[in-house]
Design an enzyme around this catalytic site. Structure first.
Site, PDB file in Angstrom:
ATOM      1  N   GLY A 129       0.776  -1.233   0.000  1.00 53.41           N
ATOM      2  CA  GLY A 129       0.000   0.000   0.000  1.00 53.41           C
ATOM      3  C   GLY A 129       0.806   1.281   0.000  1.00 53.41           C
ATOM      4  O   GLY A 129       0.224   2.375  -0.142  1.00 53.41           O
ATOM      5  N   TYR A 130       2.120   1.219   0.130  1.00 49.78           N
ATOM      6  CA  TYR A 130       2.914   2.445   0.222  1.00 49.78           C
ATOM      7  C   TYR A 130       2.906   3.190  -1.113  1.00 49.78           C
ATOM      8  O   TYR A 130       3.262   2.638  -2.159  1.00 49.78           O
ATOM      9  CB  TYR A 130       4.358   2.136   0.609  1.00 49.78           C
ATOM     10  CG  TYR A 130       4.550   1.719   2.055  1.00 49.78           C
ATOM     11  CD1 TYR A 130       3.519   1.802   2.978  1.00 49.78           C
ATOM     12  CD2 TYR A 130       5.782   1.240   2.497  1.00 49.78           C
ATOM     13  CE1 TYR A 130       3.707   1.415   4.300  1.00 49.78           C
ATOM     14  CE2 TYR A 130       5.984   0.864   3.812  1.00 49.78           C
ATOM     15  CZ  TYR A 130       4.937   0.944   4.711  1.00 49.78           C
ATOM     16  OH  TYR A 130       5.122   0.567   6.018  1.00 49.78           O
ATOM     17  N   GLY A 131       2.489   4.447  -1.044  1.00 47.62           N
ATOM     18  CA  GLY A 131       2.478   5.275  -2.245  1.00 47.62           C
ATOM     19  C   GLY A 131       1.542   4.765  -3.315  1.00 47.62           C
ATOM     20  O   GLY A 131       1.740   5.043  -4.500  1.00 47.62           O
ATOM     21  N   GLY A 143       1.344   1.880  -4.367  1.00 50.35           N
ATOM     22  CA  GLY A 143       2.101   0.927  -5.184  1.00 50.35           C
ATOM     23  C   GLY A 143       3.395   1.496  -5.724  1.00 50.35           C
ATOM     24  O   GLY A 143       4.265   0.753  -6.195  1.00 50.35           O
TER      25      GLY A 143
END
Length: 313
Positions: free
Chosen positions: A52-54, A56
Site C-alpha cells: 500500500g505504500y504510495g 504501489g
C-alpha cells in the site's frame, strides 16, 4: 554497517532498515534512488516496503532501482492494507493477501520476497485464514520468511503458534517503538526474545518529535504541516512528551551529537530489536541518521532515558 540475525532465523541483516513509506509521494523518484544508493553504500541491506505504500509506487520504484539484482538486499514487504474510495481498508483474507502478494512481486520484478508480512491485525478475518496465506506463500517459495506487523504480544504469539503447527517460523513483527511510544515493550520485547522473532520498530524518532523540530512550532516542510500526515505526526506532540524530548536534547548536547541519533540508538539497542526502520524522506535526512552506526549510548544515559519515558511504556 554491523549486522544481526533476524530473530532466531538464519537470515543476517543490517541493524538499520530503510523505510519506503513516502516513496512516490513526499519522496520523489530521484530522491528515493539516492536514498537507496546511500543506504547500500553505508552497508545497509534491509529494506522495508509494503503493497500500500504510495499506492504501489514504493514497490515499483524499489523494483526499478534493484533491477533484478538484489543478492545483497533483503526486501521486506507487507500485505493486508489497501485503499478503497480513498479510505484505508484492512483486509487480511486469503484472497486479498495473495492477490496483493502477486501484485507486489510484479512491481518488484521478482519471483519471491525475502520476508512477507501481514500488515495489520484484521478483526474481520479469521486468523487461521490469514495464516493460511502466509503458509502458502512460504511453501510455494514466493516468500522465504513470513512475519506480521502491528501485532501486540498475544496476537503475535497466537499467529506464531498457528504457523508453528504448519512448520513455518515467524520471522518478525514490525511495530511502532520509540522513547515516546514504548507500549510495544510491555509484551513484545520478552515475546520476541523468548519465541524467536525479531522486532522491526517503525517511527523510532517518535514520528519526528524526538528530533526536536517541533519545540518551537511547526516547520512548513514537516509532516505535521501536511494535510495527509498531520494526524499521524501530531500524536506525539504535546505536554505528555515534552519532558522526554528535552531529556533527549540534553543527552545529545552532552554527547555532541544530534537528538535524532540519541533517540535512534536507544531504539536500536532495545531487547529483541533487530533493526529500526529509518523513515528518511530525503538524502539529507538519511545522511544525518547514518552516523548512528558509530554511537553507543553510555549506560547512565540509557537509564535516565528509560526513567523519564517510563510513563509512556
Amino acid at each position: 554497517m554491523r549486522t544481526r540475525r533476524l530473530g532466531a532465523t538464519g537470515l543476517t541483516v543490517s541493524r538499520l532498515a530503510l523505510g519506503t513509506m513516502t516513496w512516490g509521494g513526499r519522496t520523489s523518484a530521484e530522491d528515493a534512488e539516492d536514498l537507496l544508493t546511500a543506504f547500500r553504500d553505508a552497508g545497509g541491506t534491509l529494506v522495508d516496503t509494503a503493497h500500500g505504500y504510495g499506492g504501489g509506487s514504493a514497490e515499483e520504484l524499489l523494483g526499478r532501482f534493484l533491477g533484478g539484482g538484489r543478492d545483497d538486499v533483503v526486501v521486506v514487504t507487507k500485505a493486508g492494507i489497501g485503499a478503497r474510495s480513498g479510505d484505508r481498508v484492512v483486509d487480511c483474507s486469503r484472497r486479498a493477501m495473495l492477490h496483493q502478494l502477486d501484485t507486489s512481486l510484479r512491481r518488484l520484478g521478482t519471483d519471491h520476497v525475502d520476508v512477507w508480512a501481514a500488515h495489520a491485525w484484521d478483526d474481520a478475518t479469521p486468523l487461521e485464514e490469514t495464516v493460511a496465506a502466509l503458509v502458502h506463500a512460504w511453501r510455494s517459495g514466493r516468500a522465504r520468511y513470513v512475519g506480521v506487523s502491528n501485532h501486540v504480544g498475544w496476537q503475535a504469539a497466537r499467529t506464531m503458534s498457528l504457523l508453528a503447527a504448519e512448520g513455518v517460523p515467524l520471522a518478525l513483527d514490525s511495530v511502532e517503538l520509540s522513547l515516546v511510544e514504548r507500549r510495544a515493550e510491555r509484551e513484545l520485547a520478552d515475546a520476541a526474545r523468548s519465541l524467536g522473532f525479531g522486532l522491526l520498530p517503525w517511527s523510532p524518532l517518535g514520528r519526528g518529535v524526538l528530533t526536536g523540530r517541533y519545540r518551537g512550532g511547526v516547520p512548513a516542510d514537516s509532516r505535521l504541516a501536511s494535510d495527509d500526515l498531520a494526524r499521524f505526526a501530531g500524536r506525539h506532540v504535546g505536554d505528555h512528551t515534552r519532558g522526554v524530548v528535552e531529556s533527549v536534547r540534553t543527552a545529545a548536547e552532552g554527547l555532541g551529537v544530534s537528538p535524532a541519533l540519541v533517540a535512534l540508538a536507544w531504539v536500536r539497542d532495545r531487547p529483541g530489536v533487530t533493526a529500526p526502520v529509518l523513515g528518511a524522506r530525503t538524502p539529507r535526512q538519511l545522511a544525518q541518521l547514518l552516523p548512528v552506526e558509530d554511537l553507543e549510548l553510555p549506560a547512565q544515559i540509557v537509564e535516565a532515558l528509560d526513567e523519564v519515558s517510563s510513563d509512556l511504556a
